[in-house]
Design a protein around this motif. Structure first.
Motif, PDB file in Angstrom:
ATOM      1  N   PRO A 233       0.835  -1.198   0.000  1.00  0.00           N
ATOM      2  CA  PRO A 233       0.000   0.000   0.000  1.00  0.00           C
ATOM      3  C   PRO A 233       0.873   1.252   0.000  1.00  0.00           C
ATOM      4  CG  PRO A 233       0.099  -0.893   2.202  1.00  0.00           C
ATOM      5  CD  PRO A 233       0.887  -1.830   1.319  1.00  0.00           C
ATOM      6  N   ARG A 260      -6.667  -7.109  -0.011  1.00  0.00           N
ATOM      7  CA  ARG A 260      -5.895  -6.500   1.087  1.00  0.00           C
ATOM      8  C   ARG A 260      -6.648  -5.346   1.754  1.00  0.00           C
ATOM      9  NH1 ARG A 260       0.014  -5.079  -1.379  1.00  0.00           N
ATOM     10  NH2 ARG A 260       0.301  -6.818  -2.844  1.00  0.00           N
ATOM     11  N   PHE A 261      -7.697  -4.852   1.113  1.00  0.00           N
ATOM     12  CA  PHE A 261      -8.334  -3.613   1.570  1.00  0.00           C
ATOM     13  C   PHE A 261      -9.788  -3.891   1.947  1.00  0.00           C
ATOM     14  CE2 PHE A 261      -4.865  -2.722  -1.295  1.00  0.00           C
ATOM     15  CZ  PHE A 261      -4.104  -1.854  -0.525  1.00  0.00           C
ATOM     16  N   ARG A 302      -8.886   0.647   5.636  1.00  0.00           N
ATOM     17  CA  ARG A 302      -8.041   0.206   4.531  1.00  0.00           C
ATOM     18  C   ARG A 302      -8.866   0.261   3.246  1.00  0.00           C
ATOM     19  NH1 ARG A 302      -3.312  -2.124   5.734  1.00  0.00           N
ATOM     20  NH2 ARG A 302      -3.293  -3.350   3.811  1.00  0.00           N
ATOM     21  N   GLY A 323      -2.485   3.032   5.729  1.00  0.00           N
ATOM     22  CA  GLY A 323      -3.244   1.796   5.566  1.00  0.00           C
ATOM     23  C   GLY A 323      -3.999   1.695   4.265  1.00  0.00           C
ATOM     24  N   SER A 324      -4.333   2.834   3.659  1.00  0.00           N
ATOM     25  CA  SER A 324      -5.037   2.838   2.382  1.00  0.00           C
ATOM     26  C   SER A 324      -4.039   2.990   1.244  1.00  0.00           C
ATOM     27  CB  SER A 324      -6.070   3.971   2.331  1.00  0.00           C
ATOM     28  OG  SER A 324      -7.119   3.729   3.250  1.00  0.00           O
TER      29      SER A 324
END
Length: 512
Positions: A233, A260-261, A302, A323-324
């Motif tokens: 990320p 992942r998000f 995320r 995190g994003s």
């Protein structure tokens, strides 16, 4: 060509869709140890200790033999010994086959099996939280009756479906089971959901799912994809000429990493990016400092964000949140944005272009006229948009040869504006690029497009136009910024054939 591996079950590998034979058990164990430490250098001693609990002196020679065979089976990994150790970089997937690391036995693999099983369980519950599918949650709760998180999710899903009584009943079932089996009361998450349902104030967060569909015939860009996967990320920028496939590449990367998000994917176009992001998470008609409000909403979340066709850096400068991840597409590389990993794309590589054309047009027709097919691809500088349109045109005309298409392309360049609509579809990216140019840039590009040369020299340009070299260099750099010419060395640029054909065709308008 893509290479991927799975440790969730037997150790397996695929090259595109074809599974690769990874050899005997101990050879697969060596590969598994490297995969479990993806990106980390392992010494020979470390590898031996992971694979063999009680290694004999022959283990060193066995390791060398296995590494030789792994390199032979998987040359793409470029797995070479360096400083007495090895480092592997690879894409791992979970194909849900069974017990992790099946058939591999050592103290190290036993510990990793537990870790992977917990990882899989968490990943499954993350997916259940995203989907809130009642039937799937009921199955999961049946398999893991003492886990409180899926119980809380099932209560939320039932409440959302208007089944409040069932949701409350599940809380009492969980409380009785926890008391009987563990002598415990429900934890804070279960108690909170229970209280919210009783008060009627359980508000489920909107989870955006805006990622466009992936293209089934997407081809190539393996190096760029690998670079993006290493950077996320974070912020990844994709830059290139109109029609080079920036949006398609961003979408493909998005589908590869979306798992992942957990809080969703947001896809936006336009100038007011912050406003669109806030609307995606349920904030209607936001006012004030939208960037600050977005960062507040994104805190602890995320998200995967794709900003397509970004026009200026200011629109996204203050929107990054820990995190994003953000993927940007832009014709111009926006160097003023900090911390961006930029990927520059142009036409497809020769092999990829032929492969892509073969997905649209019968490969037998391409094989019958290989030189003509190569000429069509070169004329279009292997741009994906142009290949798709021209390949589709030929596919719709089964009695046409590629030679006929080339003859029509020659004729159309002499017809001026009287060209068929499908040709306009091919030239659409060039038409859009032309509309963004100033008069001086356009004049210079047309002048060079009339010459039978692919290389532009600042001195020759100054002599031809009568404009001083300093001004010419500024104009050429402006054209390079939007990828209509490619910088070679200082003072020299290459003119792509597709650009030269289009602006050479447009050049007669100067004298009409």
């Amino acid at each position: 060509m893509s290479l991927r591996f799975s440790l969730m079950g037997p150790v397996r590998a695929w090259r595109d869709e074809e599974e690769i034979d990874l050899g005997p058990r101990q050879q697969r164990a060596v590969l598994a140890a490297l995969l479990l430490n993806n990106g980390i250098r392992l010494s020979n001693d470390q590898l031996i200790g992971m694979v063999w609990d009680e290694p004999t002196p022959s283990a060193v020679m066995a390791l060398r033999t296995y590494m030789y065979k792994i390199r032979k089976a998987l040359p793409e990994l470029n797995l070479k010994s360096k400083d007495g150790g090895y480092t592997l970089h690879a894409e791992l997937v979970d194909d849900c086959r069974g017990e992790p690391l099946e058939g591999l036995n050592s103290t190290y693999f036993d510990a990793q099996r537990v870790r992977l099983a917990q990882y899989r369980l968490k990943a499954r519950e993350d997916w259940l939280e995203r989907e809130l599918d009642v039937l799937e949650l009921q199955k999961h709760v049946g398999m893991f009756p003492l886990r409180e998180r899926p119980r809380a999710l099932l209560m939320q899903a039932l409440f959302r479906d208007g089944r409040q009584a069932e949701a409350l009943d599940h809380f009492h079932q969980a409380r009785a089971l926890l008391n009987e089996e563990l002598g415990l009361e429900p934890g804070p998450e279960l108690r909170k959901v229970h209280a919210q349902i009783l008060k009627g104030d359980l508000h489920l967060t909107r989870r955006p799912e805006q990622l466009p569909p992936d293209l089934a015939d997407f081809t190539g860009r393996a190096q760029e994809i690998a670079q993006a996967l290493r950077a996320l990320p974070g912020t990844v920028g994709i830059t290139g000429m109109y029609g080079s496939g920036k949006t398609a590449l961003a979408t493909r990367i998005g589908h590869l990493v979306k798992h992942r998000f957990k809080d969703g994917q947001i896809f936006v176009r336009g100038k007011d990016v912050a406003n669109d992001l806030l609307r995606a998470v349920g904030v209607e008609n936001p006012s004030g400092d939208k960037a600050a409000l977005w960062r507040e909403k994104a805190r602890g979340k995320r998200f995967l964000i794709i900003v397509d066709d970004l026009q200026d850096a200011a629109s996204v400068r203050d929107l990054a949140s820990p995190g994003s991840a953000m993927i940007i597409t832009s014709v111009r590389r926006l160097n003023e944005l900090p911390g961006v990993t930029w990927l520059k794309i142009a036409g497809l590589a020769d092999q990829e272009a032929h492969e892509f054309l073969g997905k649209i047009l019968d490969p037998a027709r391409i094989a019958a006229e290989p030189e003509q097919a190569r000429e069509v691809l070169e004329r279009m500088s292997a741009m994906p948009n142009a290949i798709r349109v021209l390949g589709g045109k030929l596919a719709a005309r089964p009695n046409w040869t590629i030679t006929m298409l080339l003859a029509q392309m020659e004729r159309e360049t002499r017809l001026g504006n009287a060209i068929p609509s499908d040709c306009r579809a091919v030239l659409g990216p060039m038409i859009k690029a032309e509309q963004q140019l100033g008069d001086e840039e356009l004049h210079l590009l047309r002048c060079f497009s009339r010459r039978e040369t692919d290389v532009i020299d600042i001195c020759a340009a100054a002599e031809m136009t009568g404009v001083e070299p300093g001004v010419i260099e500024y104009l050429l750099e402006a054209l390079a910024d939007v990828h209509l010419i490619e910088p070679l060395v200082l003072g020299r640029y290459r003119l792509p054939r597709f650009v030269r054909i289009y602006f050479g065709w447009r050049a007669p308008a100067l004298t009409s």
